[in-house]
Design an enzyme around this catalytic site. Structure first.
Site, PDB file in Angstrom:
ATOM      1  CG  HIS A 151      94.597  41.222 -26.626  1.00  0.00           C
ATOM      2  ND1 HIS A 151      94.330  41.298 -25.266  1.00  0.00           N
ATOM      3  CD2 HIS A 151      94.587  42.503 -27.053  1.00  0.00           C
ATOM      4  CE1 HIS A 151      94.149  42.553 -24.909  1.00  0.00           C
ATOM      5  NE2 HIS A 151      94.309  43.314 -25.970  1.00  0.00           N
ATOM      6  CG  HIS A 195      98.544  44.164 -24.430  1.00  0.00           C
ATOM      7  ND1 HIS A 195      98.647  44.024 -25.801  1.00  0.00           N
ATOM      8  CD2 HIS A 195      97.354  44.798 -24.206  1.00  0.00           C
ATOM      9  CE1 HIS A 195      97.592  44.555 -26.388  1.00  0.00           C
ATOM     10  NE2 HIS A 195      96.776  45.021 -25.445  1.00  0.00           N
ATOM     11  CG  ASP A 226      93.229  45.496 -23.263  1.00  0.00           C
ATOM     12  OD1 ASP A 226      94.403  45.545 -23.675  1.00  0.00           O
ATOM     13  OD2 ASP A 226      92.242  45.451 -24.028  1.00  0.00           O
ATOM     14  NE  ARG A 237      93.684  44.833 -36.111  1.00  0.00           N
ATOM     15  CZ  ARG A 237      92.621  44.037 -35.945  1.00  0.00           C
ATOM     16  NH1 ARG A 237      92.169  43.302 -36.938  1.00  0.00           N
ATOM     17  NH2 ARG A 237      92.019  43.966 -34.760  1.00  0.00           N
TER      18      ARG A 237
HETATM   19  C1  LIG Z   1     103.414  49.700 -22.360  1.00  0.00           C
HETATM   20  C2  LIG Z   1     102.299  50.270 -21.959  1.00  0.00           C
HETATM   21  C3  LIG Z   1     101.283  50.840 -22.884  1.00  0.00           C
HETATM   22  C4  LIG Z   1     100.037  50.839 -22.023  1.00  0.00           C
HETATM   23  C5  LIG Z   1     100.638  51.323 -20.731  1.00  0.00           C
HETATM   24  C6  LIG Z   1     101.818  50.360 -20.560  1.00  0.00           C
HETATM   25  O1  LIG Z   1     102.809  50.813 -19.687  1.00  0.00           O
HETATM   26  C7  LIG Z   1     101.254  48.991 -20.110  1.00  0.00           C
HETATM   27  C8  LIG Z   1      99.765  48.829 -20.513  1.00  0.00           C
HETATM   28  C9  LIG Z   1      99.482  49.388 -21.917  1.00  0.00           C
HETATM   29  C10 LIG Z   1      97.995  49.483 -22.238  1.00  0.00           C
HETATM   30  C11 LIG Z   1      97.411  48.243 -22.945  1.00  0.00           C
HETATM   31  C12 LIG Z   1      95.912  48.472 -23.159  1.00  0.00           C
HETATM   32  C13 LIG Z   1      95.596  49.858 -23.721  1.00  0.00           C
HETATM   33  O2  LIG Z   1      95.966  49.902 -25.101  1.00  0.00           O
HETATM   34  C14 LIG Z   1      96.371  50.956 -22.959  1.00  0.00           C
HETATM   35  C15 LIG Z   1      95.905  52.356 -23.380  1.00  0.00           C
HETATM   36  C16 LIG Z   1      96.249  50.737 -21.488  1.00  0.00           C
HETATM   37  O3  LIG Z   1      95.457  51.249 -20.732  1.00  0.00           O
HETATM   38  O4  LIG Z   1      97.217  49.863 -21.069  1.00  0.00           O
HETATM   39  C17 LIG Z   1      97.861  50.698 -23.126  1.00  0.00           C
HETATM   40  C18 LIG Z   1      98.847  51.695 -22.488  1.00  0.00           C
HETATM   41  C19 LIG Z   1      99.250  52.808 -23.466  1.00  0.00           C
HETATM   42  O5  LIG Z   1      99.388  52.569 -24.681  1.00  0.00           O
HETATM   43  O6  LIG Z   1      99.456  53.935 -22.997  1.00  0.00           O
HETATM   44  O1  LIG Z   2      94.363  47.146 -32.548  1.00  0.00           O
HETATM   45  C1  LIG Z   2      93.915  46.082 -32.168  1.00  0.00           C
HETATM   46  O2  LIG Z   2      93.282  45.332 -32.887  1.00  0.00           O
HETATM   47  C2  LIG Z   2      94.123  45.669 -30.706  1.00  0.00           C
HETATM   48  C3  LIG Z   2      94.939  46.696 -29.958  1.00  0.00           C
HETATM   49  C4  LIG Z   2      94.989  46.477 -28.491  1.00  0.00           C
HETATM   50  O3  LIG Z   2      94.972  45.375 -28.021  1.00  0.00           O
HETATM   51  C5  LIG Z   2      95.064  47.654 -27.620  1.00  0.00           C
HETATM   52  O4  LIG Z   2      95.074  48.794 -28.151  1.00  0.00           O
HETATM   53  O5  LIG Z   2      95.101  47.469 -26.388  1.00  0.00           O
HETATM   54 FE   LIG Z   3      94.709  45.415 -25.875  1.00  0.00          FE
END
Ligand SMILES: C=C1C[C@]23C[C@@]1(O)CC[C@H]2[C@@]12CC[C@H](O)[C@@](C)(C(=O)O1)[C@H]2[C@@H]3C(=O)O
Ligand SMILES: O=C(O)CCC(=O)C(=O)O
Ligand SMILES: [Fe+2]
Length: 348
Positions: free
Chosen positions: A263, A206, A208, A273
């Site tokens: 990543h 994904h 961020d 981890r």
């Molecule tokens: C599958 C998902 C988890 C996420 C929200 C989403 O619908 C798509 C983006 C995901 C992500 C990736 C980065 C961060 O870890 C996170 C908190 C974010 O802002 O976008 C996660 C979301 C999540 O885990 O709630």
């Molecule tokens: O846990 C990690 O090392 C990366 C996790 C990550 O990419 C995320 O939480 O968005």
């Molecule tokens: Fe991430």
């Protein structure tokens, strides 16, 4: 997190990877934040990789260690205790499920808003006699990491020659900034040894969505980034440094000059981890669009304007691997090109 038998692993995704030795990211940009040239190094790394390692920072190592100890304490609790801090809405404790749209991984986590008033009561309650110790470890750590993130964004603005130099940092410095913080735990998975040459996904690929993400982990490997030629490389862990990721919103603000980096995390057979990530996001009502000083002609502007609230809403409707920026591009790409997820992930 419950340890599963191999048959129970079939709900998770595995991928074939190269031999670990052949895909270590040896050219990782390492930036010394105190180097007088840091601003140009940051710009170069964000343009080439959307990712870099930051050293010589001022975040006290004992803040990292105390928070890691609190995370270990939490993740060592019984499943029923941890579940009291869940389910994630999106804040709180989650196990295996990531986000609301069916993504799963070999992971458990705590997702918190950086504003401690928002939704962290159910998490604090789990710490019973010592919620203040957890809260203070989180606050001390985040305060320092935020300061470092502001400085990085100010150096980036200097390197891009855009003014004022806080044009980017003010978005995450704002008291209404919608930033969050995540503690991730990837338990070891001994059953993996029998899946020769294949790896179990801890956190699927994904980008961020926010402006910038700052990651610190213990000394367990697992993090991989995707290079421009679509190869995945492993990032050697370093528990005293930080890894910074360009997020989608920074890609838009720089009109694509910086690119958010794909990543993922792979589980390890033997080692646990623990990672902690600060996601610096703008206020919900903030308008995100390419900065005029980075767009020479109107027709070069790559993205439509949107509010952070609109982007976040659409992100939460997407799956992890989706290309979320696609619908905000001015020249919308065809559906086929929008699917960046070209790796062959198979159930076991
Ligand atoms: C599958 C998902 C988890 C996420 C929200 C989403 O619908 C798509 C983006 C995901 C992500 C990736 C980065 C961060 O870890 C996170 C908190 C974010 O802002 O976008 C996660 C979301 C999540 O885990 O709630
Ligand atoms: O846990 C990690 O090392 C990366 C996790 C990550 O990419 C995320 O939480 O968005
Ligand atoms: Fe991430």
């Amino acid at each position: 997190m419950v340890v599963l038998s191999q048959s129970a692993l079939e709900h998770f995704s595995v991928i074939k990877t190269y031999k670990p030795s052949s895909c270590v990211f040896s050219e990782i940009p390492v930036i010394d934040i105190k180097n007088p040239e840091a601003k140009s190094h940051i710009v170069k790394a964000c343009e080439e990789y959307g990712f870099f390692k930051l050293i010589n920072h001022d975040v006290p190592l004992e803040f990292m260690a105390s928070l890691e100890a609190q995370a270990v304490k939490f993740f060592n609790l019984s499943q029923s205790e941890k579940d009291k801090a869940g389910p994630p809405d999106p804040y709180g404790y989650g196990s295996k499920r990531i986000g609301p749209n069916g993504d799963v991984g070999w992971i458990e986590y705590l997702l918190l808003n950086t504003n401690p008033e928002i939704n962290c009561q159910k998490t604090l309650a789990v710490f019973k006699d010592s919620p203040q110790i957890f809260r203070s470890a989180v606050e001390k750590y985040i305060t320092e990491v935020k300061k470092m993130a502001y400085e990085v964004l100010e150096l980036a603005a200097d390197g891009l020659r855009i003014e004022p130099r806080n044009v980017l940092s003010k978005l995450i410095r704002d008291e209404k900034s919608d930033s969050c913080f995540r503690l991730n735990h990837y338990p070891p998975c001994p059953e993996l040894q029998t899946l020769s040459g294949r790896n179990l996904i801890g956190f699927g690929e994904h980008t961020d969505p926010q402006i910038i993400s700052v990651l610190r982990s213990n000394n367990t490997s697992g993090l991989q980034i995707c290079l421009r030629d679509d190869t995945w490389v492993s990032v050697p862990p370093d528990h005293s440094s930080f890894f910074l990721f360009v997020g989608d919103a920074l890609q838009v603000l720089t009109n694509g000059r910086f690119q958010s980096v794909k990543h993922r995390v792979l589980a390890d057979t033997m080692k646990s981890r623990i990672s902690m990530i600060y996601f610096g996001g703008p206020p919900l009502n903030e308008k995100i669009a390419p900065l005029p000083s980075l767009v020479s002609k109107e027709e070069d502007c790559l993205y439509k304007e949107f509010t952070w609230c609109e982007y976040k809403y659409s992100a939460y409707k997407s799956k992890l691997a989706d290309f979320r920026l696609g619908q905000f591009e001015k020249n919308v790409r065809s559906n086929q090109n929008q699917n960046q997820n070209q790796n062959h992930i198979s159930p076991i």
